[in-house]
Design a protein around this motif. Structure first.
Motif, PDB file in Angstrom:
ATOM      1  N   TYR A  65       4.272  19.139   9.704  1.00 13.83           N
ATOM      2  CA  TYR A  65       3.431  19.590   8.585  1.00 13.83           C
ATOM      3  C   TYR A  65       4.291  19.988   7.395  1.00 13.83           C
TER       4      TYR A  65
ATOM      5  N   SER B  46       0.829  -1.210   0.000  1.00 17.49           N
ATOM      6  CA  SER B  46       0.000   0.000   0.000  1.00 17.49           C
ATOM      7  C   SER B  46       0.861   1.257   0.000  1.00 17.49           C
TER       8      SER B  46
ATOM      9  N   GLN C 170       0.431   6.355   2.620  1.00 19.66           N
ATOM     10  CA  GLN C 170      -0.951   6.766   2.405  1.00 19.66           C
ATOM     11  C   GLN C 170      -1.098   8.286   2.542  1.00 19.66           C
ATOM     12  N   ASN C 171      -2.185   8.818   1.967  1.00 15.26           N
ATOM     13  CA  ASN C 171      -2.581  10.226   2.157  1.00 15.26           C
ATOM     14  C   ASN C 171      -1.489  11.210   1.724  1.00 15.26           C
ATOM     15  N   VAL C 172      -0.926  10.978   0.565  1.00 14.17           N
ATOM     16  CA  VAL C 172       0.116  11.901   0.104  1.00 14.17           C
ATOM     17  C   VAL C 172      -0.306  12.687  -1.130  1.00 14.17           C
ATOM     18  N   SER C 173      -1.542  12.493  -1.570  1.00 19.88           N
ATOM     19  CA  SER C 173      -1.990  13.354  -2.665  1.00 19.88           C
ATOM     20  C   SER C 173      -3.106  14.256  -2.131  1.00 19.88           C
ATOM     21  N   LEU C 174      -3.361  15.334  -2.843  1.00 21.08           N
ATOM     22  CA  LEU C 174      -4.364  16.284  -2.378  1.00 21.08           C
ATOM     23  C   LEU C 174      -5.743  15.636  -2.436  1.00 21.08           C
ATOM     24  N   PRO C 175      -6.598  15.970  -1.475  1.00 20.92           N
ATOM     25  CA  PRO C 175      -7.939  15.397  -1.504  1.00 20.92           C
ATOM     26  C   PRO C 175      -8.674  15.837  -2.766  1.00 20.92           C
ATOM     27  N   ARG C 176      -9.672  15.042  -3.150  1.00 20.04           N
ATOM     28  CA  ARG C 176     -10.446  15.367  -4.337  1.00 20.04           C
ATOM     29  C   ARG C 176     -11.084  16.739  -4.160  1.00 20.04           C
TER      30      ARG C 176
ATOM     31  N   MET D 185       5.216  15.561  -0.196  1.00 17.58           N
ATOM     32  CA  MET D 185       4.135  15.443  -1.191  1.00 17.58           C
ATOM     33  C   MET D 185       4.559  16.026  -2.530  1.00 17.58           C
TER      34      MET D 185
ATOM     35  N   ALA E 234       5.831  17.045   5.656  1.00 15.15           N
ATOM     36  CA  ALA E 234       4.840  16.271   4.907  1.00 15.15           C
ATOM     37  C   ALA E 234       4.530  16.949   3.578  1.00 15.15           C
TER      38      ALA E 234
END
Lengths: 341, 438
Positions: free
Chosen positions: B243, B197, B200-206, B250, B246
């Motif tokens: 922050y 996997s 996780q959570n490394v692209s911008l939210p939709r 990204m 991170a």
């Protein structure tokens, strides 16, 4: 009735052999060994990657010395207790069967019968003696304890200790100019004045032009890691100025023949990583002047085995790694830790 | 650890160096320049009373493979063919003369010219969590303090290679590990639950584009500003920095290091499509991108019953993944600067019980080292003919950790002080096995 032809053949061949008095090892047995066995069971030699290839299980079938030297492998006049005959007649799914399942079908019944007859008749070799074990360049006559498979690392200390003699440290003000990147510039350790230089990340933003910033410290750099950067042939001119460079990592860059040729002035190089670069035989030939070179990595390049042989002739003890000695993939379903989909 | 502990923190010198380092990181002056091995650059900042001088590192990276539960030494790395304690396991020959392995490692056998077995590991700790803690930190588990793991020590002393990526990543386990211990929060490893996997959570939210994301970050910093100014302390700073890092990650091309999908199907097959195999492949990708310390965990080695059947299930993934890792790193020229370590918290009893099981046994067990300057094809130390006791070169867990630290160039006698004011060293009183190198 399907077995009839085999039985007939089997009988016929053994009868024939009996009639002639003996099976001729060189004409009848050796070709079987050569076709099915010696890929794994040959006298220790340098493999295509330059590494020592040892016979599997210590069983050698390409020399008389090898065949007779392994106790129990062949028991003359008693095929049934000879390990070789036992191994070739095990059921196909037995994991000890030879050749192993992944190397293809078992030997045919005729071939097995021939080998049995040969052993039962006394396992004579005639005039054949086969391969002689030769001294192997790839297997470095090893260090003090005679252990095989030296991995480089600490031995380079000596070269670096020698190279740092009399070298004055770079002024702190000059080093401070590297604080903003893109390079990390640090001492190689033990407060040495010699420097180790690598990139701080985002290596794909580092290009040839940036290498000019290393000019003021070029003579002090003994380790340089430019892996996965955009450095190309043009940048190698800058690297060629680094007279104390011992360890250079250019893996996965666009460096090619011209660039590698420009490294010929780095006479202290011990390790050169050209994995995944565009270097070919022409560039490799230019390295012949690097008499101190110990490790050279050329997997995923255009370099050919012939060029490596030529280079190694001129640089004794050089280890060239052409490719990985990767294991066979796991058979489907093996292992209890397989991922469930 | 509360914020208050962090602030009250360490002695003055360490705090000063920490603040300098923190400021450096925030200004884009990385740890290496201010705190890392640049003796010259660092001498501007460092405490003359307690100088940190790094040795030469033969290992720039460590891949630490942990077999959780206690791996039987007799069935794996220290077989005793023909002895009653061996049970049904056969010994096999390897590429290294005289170094035998248990039958479960035919692929590793072909790589043993590059690896070294330490068969004289010994300890007194036979309980799982205590022994695992000891293995990772070199100190006994205590109620009053949490010690840093070796990866955190590495990051603390030697800094990061790649300033964008974390210095220390754990794959396939993490919550129960000591991690940063009493070091500041930035030394906590990045845990990856499963290698396949990735991160996780490394692209911008939709629905959030770059501009909107920027606005959000700006708003966040505005909201935080007053608090951060009022409480200009390292816990608060570390929070802001997390922050910042991170977001930096990204946007970095180094994010690709976490993506196993970029490997060919054939390469994935060579490592084996198992959690451990994928973990090894991810570890290789991370090392290629400059991560200093990667730990991969394999679970299920507590074979109290049906030891031999269980090993038959557990070992193929390890044999495959480890053999692939050694061979692949070598061909990429990375094995010479990457130390692979395979350990387990203890061994298992030479005596086989009525359930065909083996039980906890810290008196004698084995570890495997490869690369990073360690000479391959050797066995260090030995146990008696039945694998019960160490008879030569007894090696403690601290000695093994000192060996790893030595390979990384970490100063073994350098003392760091915990927030409670007590002195600690990277491998406690361990002595490195320098004979393994060269």
């Amino acid at each position: 009735m399907r077995t009839l032809p085999f039985t007939v053949l089997f009988l016929a061949s053994s009868l024939l052999a009996q009639a002639k008095g003996s099976v001729d090892f060189q004409k009848q047995i050796l070709p079987i060994f050569e076709a099915r066995c010696v890929e794994c069971h040959s006298t220790a030699h340098a493999g295509p990657d330059g590494k020592l290839k040892k016979p599997k299980g210590g069983v050698v079938l390409d020399s008389k010395e090898g065949i007779t030297g392994k106790k129990g492998l062949i028991v003359a006049k008693n095929a049934d207790t000879s390990a070789l005959y036992v191994a070739i007649t095990l059921p196909a799914d037995d994991e000890d069967r030879m050749p192993p399942e992944k190397k293809g079908d078992p030997l045919s019944k005729e071939q097995a019968a021939l080998i049995k007859t040969w052993i039962d008749e006394g396992a004579a070799f005639g005039s054949w003696t086969g391969k002689k074990a030769e001294p192997i360049a790839a297997a470095k006559p090893n260090d003090k304890d005679g252990k095989v498979g030296k991995v480089s690392g600490k031995p380079k200390v000596d070269a670096i200790v020698r190279l740092q003699e009399g070298v004055k440290p770079i002024a702190p003000a000059t080093l401070a100019t590297f604080a903003e990147g893109p390079f990390t510039v640090v001492s190689v350790g033990d407060e040495s004045a010699l420097l180790s230089v690598s990139c701080r990340g985002n290596n794909d933003t580092v290009d040839d032009a940036m290498l000019a910033r290393l000019a003021p410290i070029a003579s002090h750099i003994c380790e340089l890691d430019l892996s996965r950067t955009r450095v190309s042939d043009a940048g190698c001119k800058e690297i060629g100025q680094m007279v104390r460079l011992v360890n250079l990592d250019l893996r996965q860059t666009a460096v090619g023949n011209q660039g590698v040729a420009a490294l010929a002035t780095c006479k202290e190089l011990r390790s050169l990583n050209l994995f995944g670069t565009k270097v070919g035989d022409y560039g490799l030939a230019a390295l012949a002047t690097l008499k101190n070179l110990e490790q050279l990595y050329v997997w995923q390049t255009e370099v050919t085995a012939a060029a490596i042989v030529r280079l190694r002739d001129g640089i004794p003890g050089l280890r060239v790694v052409m490719g990985p000695d990767l294991p066979e993939p796991m058979p489907e379903g093996a292992g209890g830790q397989r991922r469930r989909r | 650890m509360t914020l208050h502990d962090l602030i009250r923190g360490t002695d003055v010198a360490t705090r000063r160096s920490f603040l300098t380092r923190m400021a450096g990181s925030l200004l884009g002056v990385g740890a290496a320049a201010t705190f890392g091995p640049a003796a010259i650059a660092r001498s501007l900042y460092q405490d003359p009373q307690n100088p940190l001088v790094l040795g030469r590192a033969s290992a720039k990276h460590v891949i630490y493979l942990f077999m959780r539960g206690g791996m039987s030494h007799l069935d794996t790395f220290d077989p005793k063919p023909g002895k009653v304690t061996q049970g049904p396991t056969q010994a096999i020959e390897t590429r290294a003369d005289g170094v035998l392995l248990g039958q479960y490692f035919p692929k590793l056998a072909d790589q043993m010219d590059k690896a070294c077995i330490v068969s004289s590991m010994t300890s007194k700790q036979g309980a799982h969590s205590q022994a695992q803690y000891l293995m990772r930190t070199s100190y006994e588990l205590r109620g009053t303090i949490q010690h840093p793991s070796l990866g955190a020590w590495c990051q603390h002393m030697a800094g990061r290679h790649n300033q964008t990526l974390p210095a220390h990543v754990t794959i396939g386990g993490g919550a129960e590990m000591p991690g940063a211990g009493f070091f500041p929060p930035e030394f906590q490893p990045l845990p990856i639950g499963s290698a396949e996997s990735g991160l996780q959570n490394v692209s911008l939210p939709r629905g959030v584009d770059e501009e909107r994301f920027q606005r959000r970050l700006k708003r966040l910093s505005e909201l935080d500003q007053a608090f951060a100014e009022k409480h200009n302390q390292r816990g608060v700073q570390a929070y802001a920095k997390a922050y910042q890092e991170a977001v930096g990650l990204m946007r970095s091309s180094d994010l690709a290091a976490f993506d196993l999908g970029l490997e060919s199907a054939s390469m994935q097959a060579v490592y084996g499509d198992t959690p451990f195999g994928n973990g090894c492949l991810l570890a290789r990708r991370l090392v290629e991108h400059g991560v200093r310390y990667v730990e991969v965990m394999s679970d299920g080695w507590d074979t109290h019953a049906d030891n031999f059947d269980r090993l038959g299930d557990l070992t193929p993934a390890i044999d495959q993944g480890l053999a692939a890792l050694i061979a692949d790193l070598d061909a990429r020229g990375l094995l010479q600067k990457t130390l692979i370590v395979l350990v387990s918290e203890f061994g298992r009893t030479p005596d086989i019980d009525q359930d065909q099981g083996r039980n906890h046994y810290p008196q004698a067990f084995s570890a495997l080292l490869a690369g990073g300057g360690v000479r391959g094809g050797q066995r260090y130390g030995s146990t008696d003919p039945e694998g019960r006791q160490v008879i030569t070169e007894p090696t403690t867990i601290q000695d093994l950790n000192a060996t790893i630290a030595y390979a990384c160039g970490l100063p073994l006698d350098h003392v760091l002080t915990s927030p409670s004011g007590r002195p600690f060293k990277v491998a406690d009183k361990g002595q490195p096995l320098t004979a393994l190198f060269g």
